[in-house]
Design an enzyme around this catalytic site. Structure first.
Site, PDB file in Angstrom:
ATOM      1  N   HIS A  38       1.576  -0.929 -10.903  1.00 55.10           N
ATOM      2  CA  HIS A  38       1.725  -2.299 -10.421  1.00 55.10           C
ATOM      3  C   HIS A  38       0.398  -3.040 -10.231  1.00 55.10           C
ATOM      4  O   HIS A  38       0.195  -3.734  -9.232  1.00 55.10           O
ATOM      5  CB  HIS A  38       2.530  -2.313  -9.116  1.00 55.10           C
ATOM      6  CG  HIS A  38       3.970  -1.902  -9.280  1.00 55.10           C
ATOM      7  ND1 HIS A  38       4.698  -2.136 -10.415  1.00 55.10           N
ATOM      8  CD2 HIS A  38       4.820  -1.255  -8.431  1.00 55.10           C
ATOM      9  CE1 HIS A  38       5.932  -1.667 -10.263  1.00 55.10           C
ATOM     10  NE2 HIS A  38       6.032  -1.121  -9.078  1.00 55.10           N
ATOM     11  N   HIS A  53       9.300  -7.945  -7.399  1.00 52.30           N
ATOM     12  CA  HIS A  53       9.811  -6.641  -6.973  1.00 52.30           C
ATOM     13  C   HIS A  53      10.761  -6.749  -5.769  1.00 52.30           C
ATOM     14  O   HIS A  53      10.658  -5.983  -4.808  1.00 52.30           O
ATOM     15  CB  HIS A  53       8.636  -5.722  -6.652  1.00 52.30           C
ATOM     16  CG  HIS A  53       8.910  -4.276  -6.868  1.00 52.30           C
ATOM     17  ND1 HIS A  53       9.929  -3.605  -6.230  1.00 52.30           N
ATOM     18  CD2 HIS A  53       8.321  -3.368  -7.675  1.00 52.30           C
ATOM     19  CE1 HIS A  53       9.927  -2.342  -6.614  1.00 52.30           C
ATOM     20  NE2 HIS A  53       8.957  -2.175  -7.495  1.00 52.30           N
ATOM     21  N   GLU A  64      13.689  -5.312 -11.921  1.00 56.74           N
ATOM     22  CA  GLU A  64      12.405  -5.915 -12.262  1.00 56.74           C
ATOM     23  C   GLU A  64      12.392  -6.268 -13.743  1.00 56.74           C
ATOM     24  O   GLU A  64      12.307  -5.381 -14.593  1.00 56.74           O
ATOM     25  CB  GLU A  64      11.279  -4.924 -11.956  1.00 56.74           C
ATOM     26  CG  GLU A  64      11.260  -4.427 -10.531  1.00 56.74           C
ATOM     27  CD  GLU A  64      10.676  -3.017 -10.430  1.00 56.74           C
ATOM     28  OE1 GLU A  64       9.476  -2.861 -10.689  1.00 56.74           O
ATOM     29  OE2 GLU A  64      11.419  -2.081 -10.107  1.00 56.74           O
TER      30      GLU A  64
HETATM   31  C1  GLA Z   1       8.788   0.484  -9.454  1.00 57.96           C
HETATM   32  C2  GLA Z   1       8.468   1.832  -9.975  1.00 57.96           C
HETATM   33  C3  GLA Z   1       8.911   2.842  -8.975  1.00 57.96           C
HETATM   34  C4  GLA Z   1       8.252   2.593  -7.629  1.00 57.96           C
HETATM   35  C5  GLA Z   1       8.540   1.218  -7.174  1.00 57.96           C
HETATM   36  C6  GLA Z   1       7.800   0.875  -5.910  1.00 57.96           C
HETATM   37  O1  GLA Z   1      10.136   0.281  -9.421  1.00 57.96           O
HETATM   38  O2  GLA Z   1       9.025   2.078 -11.228  1.00 57.96           O
HETATM   39  O3  GLA Z   1       8.615   4.124  -9.433  1.00 57.96           O
HETATM   40  O4  GLA Z   1       6.869   2.744  -7.753  1.00 57.96           O
HETATM   41  O5  GLA Z   1       8.187   0.296  -8.167  1.00 57.96           O
HETATM   42  O6  GLA Z   1       7.983   1.830  -4.920  1.00 57.96           O
END
Ligand code: GLA
Length: 374
Positions: free
Chosen positions: A123, A197, A335
């Site tokens: 991220h 997110h 997402e």
């Molecule tokens: C995304 C990732 C997950 C996790 C979340 C945040 O969805 O794919 O593995 O890291 O973000 O916790």
């Protein structure tokens, strides 16, 4: 009041507005605001810190209004727990999901990013867009409530090349659609993959798990992952697997199916491939329905993929907005984005952005709306 006849066929509109209020101070001393977007029965709160969607209040089938997204009550909650952590509601940049080895190459030059999840960068790194304070302007026009957020990320920020100027606009219209529109430009070749997110629990945040929510994903393929959750590069058919959500299926139905991919991720944490890639039209990606409250969320996007994450890492250690603890599966993230690790995967659609070009992306969350409007 729910159930009472409205002035017209629909709720009295024309009340669309965006209002800002102080919401504390970021660790670097920058003041943070919270914007409240309201339109009819729907209220969305957005922080200038991380562009975080802090709350989304919507009516259920009987007109009862509840906050249906996970989050924290105050700024300290986000600063202390969101990254590393769940990234509740945050704008994710410069690169959504994982980059293998925190590394990628553009125009023959390899860039090494700080690692923040084992061997990978997740991220956008430890100080990603989710931890920046964005500047904002009101873009409401009476019909639509909206706020525009801007962030200039200097060249080299979190290891990425190019000065990246990102503008994200949240609008809430009279049809209860929350639209997130992203634009970005750069002054040197780079990569970009932005998303939001938000975690949904249509029964209300803090009300328990979402395993009874019924999900539809308009995808025939998904991206299997390796042991560090990086896509293997293969697009696997969903047919005959627990990944087939082409017909609406309860999230919990196959969560314990013993499928190797579900074991690796401790649940669903994969990208679903939304039809032919390379198209820029808005198309439906997902429908999430909660039989208990009657609420339905529809997600449409211009992006080629949607990461469906079933809240696997929530472990009962965080106290949410309403004072209740979040446990595994208490929310689901959808997402919309390009595929994880795209710069290192020749078979995936490109995430490169070059000077003179504009990155554009739109996602529409169609929220449960005015019950009286039918
Ligand atoms: C995304 C990732 C997950 C996790 C979340 C945040 O969805 O794919 O593995 O890291 O973000 O916790």
């Amino acid at each position: 009041m729910p159930g009472q006849p409205a002035a017209g066929a629909t709720h009295a509109r024309g009340n669309a507005a965006a209002v800002a209020e102080p919401f504390g101070t970021a660790p670097d001393g920058t003041p943070v605001d919270r914007w409240t977007l309201s339109n009819g029965p729907v209220t969305v709160r957005v922080l200038t810190y991380g562009g975080i969607v802090q709350s989304v209040e919507v009516p259920d089938a009987g007109g009862r209004v509840t906050n249906v997204v996970l989050g924290f009550a105050d700024l300290a909650g986000y600063v202390e727990h969101n990254n590393p952590g769940p990234y509740f509601g945050a704008l994710i940049g410069r690169f959504g999901n994982r980059l293998a080895g925190g590394r990628f190459t553009v125009d023959g030059r390899t860039h090494q990013l700080p690692l923040n999840e084992g061997p990978n960068t997740l991220h956008g790194g430890p100080e990603g867009f989710d931890r920046q304070v964005w500047t904002t302007t009101d873009v409401s026009d009476g019909e639509v409530a909206g706020v525009r957020l801007t962030l200039v990320s200097p060249a080299g920020h979190q290891g990425f090349p190019g000065t990246l100027t990102t503008v994200v606009t949240y609008t809430l219209d009279a049809a209860s659609r929350l639209t997130v529109h992203y634009e970005a430009t750069t002054d040197a070749p780079t990569v970009v993959n932005l998303t939001n997110h938000t975690y949904w629990n249509l029964s209300g945040e803090g009300s328990g798990n979402v395993h009874g929510h019924v999900l539809q994903l308009d995808a025939e393929g998904y991206l299997p992952i390796d042991g560090t959750l990086i896509p293997t590069g293969e697009i696997a058919p969903v047919e005959g697997t627990p990944f087939d959500f082409r017909t609406p299926t309860a999230i919990g139905d196959r969560l314990r199916a013993g499928h190797e991919q579900l074991v690796r991720a401790r649940g669903y944490d994969h990208t679903w491939v939304l039809g032919p890639t390379g198209e820029e039209e808005l198309r439906r990606a997902a429908v999430l329905h909660d039989p208990a409250s009657g609420r339905t969320l529809t997600v449409a996007t211009t992006e080629p993929g949607v990461q469906f994450y079933s809240g696997n890492f929530l472990d009962g250690t965080l106290v949410g907005t309403g004072g209740r603890v979040y446990r595994q599966g208490d929310g689901v993230a959808l997402e919309t984005q390009h595929f994880p690790d795209s710069p290192n995967q020749p078979g995936f659609p490109s995430t490169e952005l070059r000077p003179g070009r504009t990155y554009r992306s739109t996602t529409v969350f169609e929220l449960p709306g005015d019950v009286r409007a039918g």
